[in-house]
Design a protein around this motif. Sequence first.
Motif, PDB file in Angstrom:
ATOM      1  N   VAL A 144       0.863  -1.176   0.000  1.00 22.46           N
ATOM      2  CA  VAL A 144       0.000   0.000   0.000  1.00 22.46           C
ATOM      3  C   VAL A 144       0.900   1.227   0.000  1.00 22.46           C
ATOM      4  N   ILE A 145       0.738   2.112  -0.987  1.00 25.28           N
ATOM      5  CA  ILE A 145       1.590   3.283  -1.155  1.00 25.28           C
ATOM      6  C   ILE A 145       0.763   4.534  -0.927  1.00 25.28           C
ATOM      7  N   GLY A 146       1.268   5.453  -0.093  1.00 26.54           N
ATOM      8  CA  GLY A 146       0.569   6.714   0.126  1.00 26.54           C
ATOM      9  C   GLY A 146       1.014   7.389   1.397  1.00 26.54           C
ATOM     10  N   SER A 147       0.286   8.406   1.801  1.00 27.16           N
ATOM     11  CA  SER A 147       0.579   9.075   3.067  1.00 27.16           C
ATOM     12  C   SER A 147       0.287   8.112   4.213  1.00 27.16           C
ATOM     13  N   ALA A 148       0.915   8.363   5.364  1.00 26.75           N
ATOM     14  CA  ALA A 148       0.816   7.415   6.473  1.00 26.75           C
ATOM     15  C   ALA A 148      -0.626   7.195   6.915  1.00 26.75           C
ATOM     16  N   GLU A 149      -1.385   8.288   7.081  1.00 26.49           N
ATOM     17  CA  GLU A 149      -2.757   8.143   7.571  1.00 26.49           C
ATOM     18  C   GLU A 149      -3.620   7.339   6.599  1.00 26.49           C
ATOM     19  N   ALA A 150      -3.539   7.692   5.304  1.00 25.55           N
ATOM     20  CA  ALA A 150      -4.352   6.993   4.304  1.00 25.55           C
ATOM     21  C   ALA A 150      -3.928   5.532   4.167  1.00 25.55           C
ATOM     22  N   ALA A 151      -2.620   5.290   4.188  1.00 31.39           N
ATOM     23  CA  ALA A 151      -2.120   3.927   4.049  1.00 31.39           C
ATOM     24  C   ALA A 151      -2.516   3.068   5.245  1.00 31.39           C
ATOM     25  N   GLU A 152      -2.447   3.651   6.465  1.00 28.37           N
ATOM     26  CA  GLU A 152      -2.850   2.906   7.662  1.00 28.37           C
ATOM     27  C   GLU A 152      -4.327   2.545   7.590  1.00 28.37           C
ATOM     28  N   ARG A 153      -5.142   3.489   7.128  1.00 28.04           N
ATOM     29  CA  ARG A 153      -6.584   3.231   7.055  1.00 28.04           C
ATOM     30  C   ARG A 153      -6.882   2.131   6.038  1.00 28.04           C
ATOM     31  N   ALA A 154      -6.256   2.205   4.855  1.00 27.67           N
ATOM     32  CA  ALA A 154      -6.470   1.172   3.841  1.00 27.67           C
ATOM     33  C   ALA A 154      -5.915  -0.169   4.300  1.00 27.67           C
ATOM     34  N   GLY A 155      -4.758  -0.137   4.950  1.00 23.39           N
ATOM     35  CA  GLY A 155      -4.168  -1.373   5.442  1.00 23.39           C
ATOM     36  C   GLY A 155      -5.059  -2.077   6.436  1.00 23.39           C
ATOM     37  N   ALA A 156      -5.757  -1.300   7.286  1.00 24.81           N
ATOM     38  CA  ALA A 156      -6.657  -1.897   8.268  1.00 24.81           C
ATOM     39  C   ALA A 156      -7.823  -2.621   7.590  1.00 24.81           C
ATOM     40  N   MET A 157      -8.251  -2.130   6.406  1.00 22.52           N
ATOM     41  CA  MET A 157      -9.349  -2.770   5.686  1.00 22.52           C
ATOM     42  C   MET A 157      -8.920  -4.094   5.050  1.00 22.52           C
ATOM     43  N   LEU A 158      -7.622  -4.268   4.858  1.00 18.58           N
ATOM     44  CA  LEU A 158      -7.121  -5.425   4.123  1.00 18.58           C
ATOM     45  C   LEU A 158      -6.412  -6.448   4.996  1.00 18.58           C
ATOM     46  N   ALA A 159      -6.021  -6.042   6.205  1.00 16.19           N
ATOM     47  CA  ALA A 159      -5.085  -6.839   6.999  1.00 16.19           C
ATOM     48  C   ALA A 159      -5.615  -8.217   7.366  1.00 16.19           C
ATOM     49  N   ASP A 160      -6.934  -8.384   7.476  1.00 17.82           N
ATOM     50  CA  ASP A 160      -7.446  -9.695   7.864  1.00 17.82           C
ATOM     51  C   ASP A 160      -7.421 -10.708   6.719  1.00 17.82           C
TER      52      ASP A 160
END
Length: 743
Positions: A144-160
Motif C-alpha cells: 500500500v503506497i501513500g501518506s501514512a494516515e491513508a495507508a494505515e486506514r487502507a491497510g486496516a481494511m485489508l489486513a485480515d
Amino acid sequence: MKTLICDCNRTMPLDGPALNRALANSPNASSDGLATVHSVLCRREAPAFQRAAKETAASGEPLLVACTQEQRLFLELNAQTEGTARVGIEERPIRFFNIRETGGWSRDARNATPKIAALIAAAQLPDPEPVPTVSYRSAGRCLVIGSAEAAERAGAMLADRLDVTLLVDGGALSQQRERVVQAARLTKLTGWLGAFQAEWETSNPIDLDLCTRCNACIDACPEGAIDFSYQVDLAACRSHRDCVRVCEAAGAIDFGRAPQTAGDRFDLVLDLRTEPAFTMHQKPQGYFHVGHDDRALASAVLELRDSVGEFEKPRFFRYQPKLCAHSRNEQIGCSACIYVCSARAIRSDASQKGKTQGRGPRPAGVAAMPVAASGGGIVVEPHLCVGCGACSTVCPSGALTFAYPGPVDQGKRLRTLLATYAQAGGRDAALLLHSEGAGARLIGDLGRAARVDKSMRGVPARVLPVALWHTASVGLDLWLAALAQGASQVWILLTDEEAPEYREALAAQIAVAQAIASGLGYRGEHFRLIEARDARDLSALDAALSAAPAQGVARAASFAAQADKRVTLDLAIDHLLAQAPTAVGAIEEIALPAAGAPFGSLVIDTQRCTMCLSCVGACPESALADNPERPQLRFIEKNCVQCGLCASTCPEDAIQLQPRLLLADGGRARKANRVLHEMEPYRCVRCGSPFGTLRAIENMRVKLAGHSAFQGAAAERLKMCGDCRVIDIHSHANEVRITDIKP
C-alpha cells in the motif's frame, strides 16, 4: 438449439412466424433452431423455461434465451429445477442475448423482424474453440503506497485477508506497530498480479525498523523537526543531536547513514497517491490506483480482498514471427503494434541495443523509442495484455492476430448476421460494433430511453449491434469483408473505455477503408467512429444511428473470412472491385492515407540506386526480389505491407513508400511481378563475365580510391569478378616469390 424469445409483456411487436421463416433460411439453419415466442417468460410462463432447460440438459445442447434483464432470475430457476445442467465458469448451458433494447423498443420496431432474426441466428452459432490461458498466482502480499494516515486506514481494511506492507512518504504513523512500514520514496515498480517488483529509497536518519515509537526524540528535539511520522525534517533540523542521545539504547537515529536502496516482491499494489506509478492507460492487473477517491478505494478494497489464489485469463493474441515486419538485419520497420498498445505489453526485440527506431510508421508527435538488445521482431508479454486487439488491427502483415475469438469465428458471425438479415428482407444493414461493457450499457440506455421518450428513435431496424470483447479487436480486413458481404456501413461505437491510442489507430484504419470504398465509386460514408461517453450523450448517439445509408454492393459476397488477414483483404477487395459502381479499368489506382495503409508501392530513385539489393534481403513479405539472370529489382505489390524496412535498409536512401491500392488490369497488376529498376551489368575486365552493376562498381572504386590497400594492381582487381580476383591474387603472389629467389 432451443431458443426462447419474449415480447416483454407485449411491449415488442414480435412476429413469431416471420422470425421462424427467416431463421429457417439463415446460413446456419437447423431443425431445432426455431424460436418459441412468449410474453411473460420470467413470470407466469416461467415453467416453459424450466421445461426447456431440462430438455436441453438431456440433449446436451445449450438453451438460448432472448432476455438479459432477468438473467439472474433464470439462472436461479435453473439451479432450483431438478434435471437441469449446472452453470459453471467453463460451461454455458444457458446463453442470454438482447433483442429488447437493441431493436424491440425502437420507434421502427415493427420493421425490425429481419434484424431480430439476424441477432437470433448469430446467437445460435456455436462457441468458438477455447484459446490457451495465462495464469497468475497471488499469495496475498500487498503493498500500500501513500501518506501514512491513508495507508494505515487502507491497510486496516485489508489486513485480515492480506499480508500488508505500507510504503509511506509523510504523515503521522499509528502509535501501535501493527504491520510492516517503510518510510521511503518509491523509485521503481514493474510487473503484474502475483509478480510486482518494487524498489524504494530512504535517506532519513531514522530507521523505522529500529524505532520503537517511544516519542523520546519528539520531546528532545528543540526545533520540532521530528513529528509522529518518526522522520527528521532535515530542513528544520539544526544539528543539536539531542534525538541521537535519547535514542542511544534503540540506536534508530544515525545522521551518518548513507541513503538506502531496497526492494521486495509483491502480489498486489494499492496506490493512494495522486499520480499513479504506471502511466499507461491500461494498468497491470493487480495494480489499483485510487488517489483520494473514497468510492474508488472501497471498490479496490473489495477486489483486493478477493485477489488471493490462482487466476486465469485468455491468451488474447497469436503471434507469427515469420510474418512480422518489425525488424530485419538490425533495422526497424513497422512499429505500429508497439505504439498502439495501451498496456505497454509489446516491446521491440530487434538487435543493436540503444539504436532508435527508424522510418517505420509512427503516429505524429510520438518520439522514436530505443529498442531491445537481442533477437528480432517483437515480444508480447501475455500477463500485461488486456485483450484490446488493437495490435492485430494495426498489424499490416497479419503477424499478430486477435484470438478471442479469432477472425474466422468473428467473420462467420458477421456473415451470419448480414446474410440472415438480407434473406429476411432487410436492406442497407449497418453493423454497429461496440464493447461488451460500456458500449452494451449505452445501447441499453438508448433502448430504454426510446421506450419512454417519443422524441428518440432508439436503435433503428437496419442497425445490427455487434458486441465485441473490445472495439479495437476488429479491423480493416473484417470491415471490408462485411462491406463485400452486404453491409451498407460499419460503425464503431467508442466510449470512455477506449484509450487515446485506440482512437487514433481506428481513425487511421477507417480513413484507409473509406478511401478504398470511395475510390471504387461507392457513394456515401461507409465507415465511421461514433463517440458517446456516457448517458448524457444519448441524444447525439440517437442522431448518429439515424444517418442515411451508404451505397453497398449489388450482390453480396459468399466467401468466409480467413485466418490470414491478407487473404481476407484480397478476397474483399476483389469482390468490391468486381461489384464497383465505377467500371473496371476506369480506375488505375487509389491513393491511400500514409498512416495505417497496409498496401502500396515503392518509388525508386534510379539516380541513387546502385542495385546492391539490400532491400531484397530486408523485405519480410517477399514483395521485393532479384533476378538471377540480370541486375533487376522486382516487386509484387500485393505482398507489400508498407513496413518501411526496405527504405531504412537502403544505404543510398533511394526508396520511398507510396501508399496506394493498385487496380490496373482489373486488379491483376498488383499481383504481377514487375520490374522497378534494372541496370546493365558490369563485365569483368579479365574474363568478360557479368558481375554487379556499372554504378555499383564505379561507386566502390571512387570510395576506395584513396585507401592504401587498393592501389596499383589491387585497384584493378575491383574491376574483376570474384573468380578472377582470386586467380590474380595468386598469380601476383607467385611472381613475388620467384623474384625473391637469390641466384
